[in-house]
Design an enzyme around this catalytic site. Structure first.
Site, PDB file in Angstrom:
ATOM      1  N   ASP A  50       0.866  -1.193   0.000  1.00 19.53           N
ATOM      2  CA  ASP A  50       0.000   0.000   0.000  1.00 19.53           C
ATOM      3  C   ASP A  50       0.895   1.232   0.000  1.00 19.53           C
ATOM      4  OD1 ASP A  50      -3.043   0.814   1.775  1.00 19.53           O
ATOM      5  OD2 ASP A  50      -1.745   2.100   0.595  1.00 19.53           O
TER       6      ASP A  50
ATOM      7  N   ASP B  75      -3.433   2.159  -5.553  1.00 19.54           N
ATOM      8  CA  ASP B  75      -2.155   2.144  -4.822  1.00 19.54           C
ATOM      9  C   ASP B  75      -1.978   0.927  -3.933  1.00 19.54           C
ATOM     10  OD1 ASP B  75      -3.776   2.700  -2.565  1.00 19.54           O
ATOM     11  OD2 ASP B  75      -2.146   3.866  -1.666  1.00 19.54           O
ATOM     12  N   GLU B  76      -2.797  -0.083  -4.173  1.00 16.02           N
ATOM     13  CA  GLU B  76      -2.831  -1.175  -3.213  1.00 16.02           C
ATOM     14  C   GLU B  76      -2.983  -2.509  -3.943  1.00 16.02           C
ATOM     15  OE1 GLU B  76      -5.790  -2.204   0.473  1.00 16.02           O
ATOM     16  OE2 GLU B  76      -6.109  -0.395  -0.680  1.00 16.02           O
TER      17      GLU B  76
HETATM   18  P1  TTP Z   1      -5.250   4.913   0.785  1.00 19.40           P
HETATM   19  O1  TTP Z   1      -4.199   3.882   0.503  1.00 19.40           O
HETATM   20  O2  TTP Z   1      -6.360   4.540   1.700  1.00 19.40           O
HETATM   21  O3  TTP Z   1      -4.573   6.203   1.415  1.00 19.40           O
HETATM   22  P2  TTP Z   1      -3.190   6.870   1.085  1.00 19.40           P
HETATM   23  O4  TTP Z   1      -2.370   6.067   0.127  1.00 19.40           O
HETATM   24  O5  TTP Z   1      -3.414   8.284   0.670  1.00 19.40           O
HETATM   25  O6  TTP Z   1      -2.477   6.912   2.491  1.00 19.40           O
HETATM   26  P3  TTP Z   1      -1.920   5.692   3.361  1.00 19.40           P
HETATM   27  O7  TTP Z   1      -2.125   4.435   2.559  1.00 19.40           O
HETATM   28  O8  TTP Z   1      -0.470   5.994   3.585  1.00 19.40           O
HETATM   29  O9  TTP Z   1      -2.693   5.720   4.624  1.00 19.40           O
HETATM   30  O10 TTP Z   1      -5.885   5.400  -0.560  1.00 19.40           O
HETATM   31  C1  TTP Z   1      -5.131   5.535  -1.759  1.00 19.40           C
HETATM   32  C2  TTP Z   1      -5.590   6.738  -2.536  1.00 19.40           C
HETATM   33  O11 TTP Z   1      -6.983   6.644  -2.799  1.00 19.40           O
HETATM   34  C3  TTP Z   1      -5.399   8.028  -1.789  1.00 19.40           C
HETATM   35  O12 TTP Z   1      -4.105   8.586  -1.990  1.00 19.40           O
HETATM   36  C4  TTP Z   1      -6.493   8.886  -2.336  1.00 19.40           C
HETATM   37  C5  TTP Z   1      -7.595   7.924  -2.711  1.00 19.40           C
HETATM   38  N1  TTP Z   1      -8.660   7.955  -1.682  1.00 19.40           N
HETATM   39  C6  TTP Z   1      -9.741   8.805  -1.888  1.00 19.40           C
HETATM   40  O13 TTP Z   1      -9.822   9.486  -2.911  1.00 19.40           O
HETATM   41  N2  TTP Z   1     -10.724   8.873  -0.917  1.00 19.40           N
HETATM   42  C7  TTP Z   1     -10.672   8.120   0.235  1.00 19.40           C
HETATM   43  O14 TTP Z   1     -11.577   8.211   1.081  1.00 19.40           O
HETATM   44  C8  TTP Z   1      -9.553   7.241   0.432  1.00 19.40           C
HETATM   45  C9  TTP Z   1      -9.444   6.407   1.691  1.00 19.40           C
HETATM   46  C10 TTP Z   1      -8.567   7.200  -0.552  1.00 19.40           C
HETATM   47 MG    MG Z   2      -2.140   4.033   0.418  1.00 19.12          MG
END
Ligand code: TTP
Ligand code: MG
Length: 400
Positions: free
Chosen positions: A8, A103-104
């Site tokens: 992630d 991103d995951e």
């Molecule tokens: P995440 O992997 O949940 O968040 P992140 O990568 O920004 O942060 P981290 O993993 O370090 O906690 O989500 C990936 C992307 O998806 C995030 O950069 C933006 C998008 N996203 C949204 O647009 N709305 C949301 O509610 C979430 C959770 C994510």
């Molecule tokens: Mg993330």
């Protein structure tokens, strides 16, 4: 015993903006709607998170919490490209990749472990390659199943690398001190319900029987979910995406979300991601699927079979919103997903169209127009990438 990795990326959208513009590095960067408009935060850099800013928070709140925040718009086309580069990079390690979002991804690396001295060495190598080739920070969890790997990737964020021990007793000990909130699917609402029964840590859950947890959760499936995960049990397989069968994307909310506007905004982004992939594979879909998980853990999928195949973002969104509307969801959601299936390689209008001069013809013209629009957008994206036009901000009411 399988070896599963969960990768992630850290503050994905924000890290990309910080990478691309040195002025933003070290600053509280907030991606989403501007603070003076209605709309939400998509994500925030870790600097901004120290002010309490997080995903899905109204941007106006974020503006109050972090007045010096650098607010930037979502550049979805660009993030999709980076995500594709990430996917390419991961495929160098194994084909067994199940992408969950941009991103995951889960990776089942069981079959390639003989090429590495340990899962830790492999995970380190992947992280390093992402850092050097994409210049982005990531976190990886390594474990024997999906649940533990996903939990582990989150434990040491940002820039985390966490390996969960293999034997059952060690897993129980590893999980015991963690908050129930660490369990996949346990948001604020469920945590509150558990707290009413004095259940705060996973150790507290481990001491209850399955029947007790089912009673507390008010649903057999919910109780079973909690019981299994509290014991570190999860037999879901890593399912590599086969473009021939289905393309889907989903998003889990950090907190259960009851704002339909946020649901629609998420669907807008998911349909755009699915549509891009669909067109990249030169496919049209005859079936669209909406998936959602309620705070009670019940997961629903609703499908619609289409009269004629489609691949345009606009139409995908229209069907996604239509399906959502029909559900009349009154509970907070944990997750929303959107997928397409039943592919064909052309946009043939079915022979049994009843009226090619009336509505059907207008529809066919609309569809052709949408297809040309998508083609133009995709071509621009391929050519100019980050500077390509952005369509993520259509007014949702236009879609009806
Ligand atoms: P995440 O992997 O949940 O968040 P992140 O990568 O920004 O942060 P981290 O993993 O370090 O906690 O989500 C990936 C992307 O998806 C995030 O950069 C933006 C998008 N996203 C949204 O647009 N709305 C949301 O509610 C979430 C959770 C994510
Ligand atoms: Mg993330």
């Amino acid at each position: 015993m399988r070896t599963i990795l969960h990768l992630d990326m850290d503050a994905f959208y924000a890290s990309i903006e910080q990478r691309d513009n040195p002025l933003y590095r070290g600053k509280p960067v907030i991606i989403g709607s501007p603070p003076d408009q209605r709309g939400v935060v998509s994500t925030a850099s870790y600097e901004a998170r120290t002010f309490g800013v997080h995903s899905a928070m109204p941007s106006q709140t974020a503006g109050r919490l972090c007045p010096d925040g650098v607010f930037l718009p979502v550049r979805m086309d660009h993030y999709i490209r980076v995500s594709e580069q990430l996917r390419e990079l991961l495929l160098q390690f194994t084909p067994n990749i199940e992408p969950l979002s941009l991103d995951e991804a889960f990776m089942d690396v069981t079959g390639v472990m003989r090429m590495w001295s340990s899962p830790l060495e492999l995970a380190r190598t992947i992280k390093q390659r992402i850092a050097t080739q994409l210049n982005l920070p990531s976190s990886i969890g390594v474990a024997g199943n999906k649940f533990l790997a996903k939990l582990a990737s989150d434990l040491e964020k940002p820039n985390g690398l966490c390996v969960v021990p293999g034997d059952a007793e060690a897993i129980t000990r590893f999980l015991a001190p963690l908050s129930v909130r660490r369990i996949w699917g346990v948001g604020k609402v469920t945590a509150k319900r558990l707290a009413e029964h004095q259940l705060f840590t996973i150790a507290d859950l481990q001491q209850r029987s399955l029947a007790e947890l089912q009673r507390i959760m008010g649903s057999p499936a919910g109780g079973e979910h909690l019981w299994s995960l509290a014991h570190g049990l999860d037999d879901r397989r890593v399912e590599p995406e086969t473009a021939e069968k289905s393309i889907s994307r989903e998003q889990t909310f950090r907190e259960d979300c009851s704002d339909p506007e946020v649901w629609r905004q998420v669907l807008l982004e998911l349909t755009e991601q699915v549509g891009h992939q669909l067109r990249k594979s030169n496919l049209y879909a005859r079936c669209v699927t909406l998936k959602y998980r309620l705070s009670s853990f019940r997961t629903h999928t609703r499908q619609e079979t289409l009269q004629s195949p489609l691949a345009s973002d606009r139409e995908l969104l229209r069907h996604a919103l239509g399906l959502l509307e029909k559900q009349r969801i009154r509970e907070p959601l944990r997750l929303i997903g959107f997928g397409v299936s039943q592919f064909t390689d052309s946009m043939i209008v079915a022979n049994d169209q009843p009226d090619l001069f009336g509505e059907a013809r207008v529809e066919a013209q609309d569809r052709a127009r949408n297809a040309r629009l998508d083609e133009a957008v995709d071509a621009l994206r391929e050519k100019y990438g980050r500077n390509a036009i952005k369509r993520g901000n259509w007014s949702l009411s236009d879609q009806a």
